[in-house]
Design a protein around this motif. Structure first.
Motif, short mmCIF file in Angstrom:
data_model
loop_
_atom_site.label_atom_id
_atom_site.label_comp_id
_atom_site.label_asym_id
_atom_site.label_seq_id
_atom_site.Cartn_x
_atom_site.Cartn_y
_atom_site.Cartn_z
N ARG A 178 0.84 -1.19 0.00
CA ARG A 178 0.00 0.00 0.00
C ARG A 178 0.87 1.24 0.00
O ARG A 178 1.90 1.31 0.68
N GLY A 179 0.47 2.24 -0.78
CA GLY A 179 1.20 3.51 -0.75
C GLY A 179 1.03 4.22 0.58
O GLY A 179 1.91 4.94 1.04
N ALA A 180 -0.11 4.01 1.21
CA ALA A 180 -0.40 4.56 2.53
C ALA A 180 -1.54 3.74 3.10
O ALA A 180 -2.28 3.07 2.38
N VAL A 181 -1.66 3.78 4.41
CA VAL A 181 -2.74 3.07 5.07
C VAL A 181 -3.54 4.08 5.88
O VAL A 181 -2.99 5.02 6.45
N ARG A 182 -4.86 3.93 5.89
CA ARG A 182 -5.70 4.83 6.66
C ARG A 182 -5.61 4.49 8.14
O ARG A 182 -5.47 3.32 8.51
#
Length: 313
Positions: A178-182
Motif C-alpha cells: 500500500r502507498g499509505a494506510v488509513r
C-alpha cells in the motif's frame, strides 16, 4: 558567520560538505562567502574547479581568517569566564531516538561555544523523563508532548518539531504494497507499540484522538525490537520516523499513515528553581539547533506553559 563559512569550505573541500558541517543550506553558505568576497573586494574561490579551490587571494587571506576565528574564540571564552560559564556541568534528559539522531548535533554546537562545560546525558523512557525532572537529576528534558508530562513541579515547554508515526510491516504483509494506510484500517490490525502500558502509551492516545481504538498485541521500549517483531510477522509495528533512521530495515516495509498521525516533541525545563547559567546556555543551544531532516520545525511556534511563565532567553 562569514569567516566560519569561508573556513568550512576550505577545510571540507567544497560548499556542499561545508553546508552539512554548519547545518546550513548550500545556498546560505555560498551567500556568506559571496558577502565576504564583496567586503574584501576579491574572489576567494575558483568555483569552476572541482573540488573547489582557493584563488591566490584566498590563499593569502586564509591564515588571517584562521587568526580572526582564534581571536573570536579567545574573546568568547574571556566573556564566558566573566559570566561564569567557562566551567561547570549540566545534565540533559531524553529518549533514545532523539538521543541518537538529534542531541549529538546540539552537543556539537554546545561544545563549540562552551568547550569546558561537562554535559551528562540521561536516557529514559518517556514517562521516566518526568521523574528525572522531578528528582532534579536533569533540569532539561527533550520528550514527546504525548502523553502529557506528569511532573510534580511546574515545567516550561517549547515545541521543537513534529514527525510522523509510521507503520512497519513484514515485506510480505498485505499492507506492505500500500502507498499509505488509513488510520481507520489499523483498528483491525494487531499492533506492536512502544511504551510502558497500552492505556498510557503515546500511540494509544494518538489513535484515540482520530477515533481508532487500537488492538495492542505487543509492547516494547526498544525501537529495534518493534521492527524485529514486525519483520517476523508477529504484528504491525508503529514507530516514529526519527527512530527508523538508525534501525536495520531489511525485510520490512515502512508505510505512511494517512491522515498523518504525528508525534510532537518539545524541550521541557523545570520552573521551580532558577536554572543554572550552564543549563540556560544549553537550552539556548537546543532552541538554535535545527531539528532533523524530514520533520516539521516547530521552534517558531508559541511556547507552552505548564503552568509557569516562560523566562527570557
Amino acid at each position: 558567520m562569514w569567516i566560519e563559512a569561508f573556513l568550512a569550505v576550505v577545510d571540507r573541500h567544497g560548499f556542499s560538505a561545508a553546508a552539512g558541517h554548519l547545518y546550513r543550506s548550500q545556498g546560505r553558505v555560498s551567500s556568506y562567502v559571496t558577502a565576504l568576497e564583496r567586503e574584501l573586494g576579491v574572489r576567494l574561490f575558483d568555483r569552476h574547479q572541482r573540488p573547489t579551490r582557493l584563488t591566490s587571494e584566498g590563499e593569502a587571506f586564509l591564515p588571517h581568517a584562521r587568526a580572526l576565528l582564534d581571536e573570536l574564540d579567545t574573546g568568547r571564552h574571556a566573556a564566558l569566564a566573566v559570566k561564569g560559564l567557562a566551567r561547570g556541568d549540566v545534565a540533559v534528559a531524553t529518549y533514545p531516538s532523539a538521543g541518537c539522531e538529534y542531541l549529538p548535533h546540539v552537543l556539537r554546537n554546545f561544545a563549540r561555544d562552551y568547550p569546558d562545560i561537562e554535559v551528562k546525558l540521561v536516557e529514559r523512557r518517556i514517562r521516566g523523563l518526568d521523574q528525572v525532572l522531578d528528582s532534579e537529576e536533569a533540569s532539561i528534558a527533550i520528550r514527546p508532548t504525548v502523553p502529557r508530562p506528569m511532573c510534580r513541579t511546574p515545567v516550561h515547554a517549547q515545541p521543537l518539531w513534529r514527525e510522523p508515526m509510521c507503520l512497519v510491516v513484514a515485506e510480505d504483509h498485505r499492507l506492505a504494497r500500500r502507498g499509505a494506510v488509513r488510520a481507520a484500517d489499523l483498528a483491525d490490525e494487531p499492533l506492536i507499540i512502544g511504551g510502558r502500558n497500552s492505556e498510557d502509551a503515546e500511540i494509544t492516545r494518538l489513535l484515540s484522538a482520530v477515533g481508532v481504538t487500537p488492538r495492542i498485541k505487543y509492547i516494547s521500549n526498544q525501537p529495534q525490537s518493534i521492527v524485529a517483531m514486525a519483520r517476523q510477522g508477529l504484528a504491525c509495528g508503529i514507530i516514529n520516523l526519527m527512530a527508523l533512521q538508525s534501525i536495520r530495515l531489511d525485510k520490512v516495509a515502512v508505510v505512511p499513515v494517512a491522515p498523518e498521525i504525528s508525534r510532537e516533541v518539545a524541550v521541557y525545563w523545570t520552573a521551580a528553581a532558577e536554572p543554572s547559567a550552564a543549563a540556560m546556555a544549553l537550552l539556548r543551544t537546543v532552541l538554535r539547533t535545527p531539528p532533523p531532516q524530514q520533520v516539521v520545525d516547530l521552534r517558531g511556534t508559541a511556547h507552552r506553559r505548564h503552568p509557569a511563565v516562560f523566562p527570557p532567553l
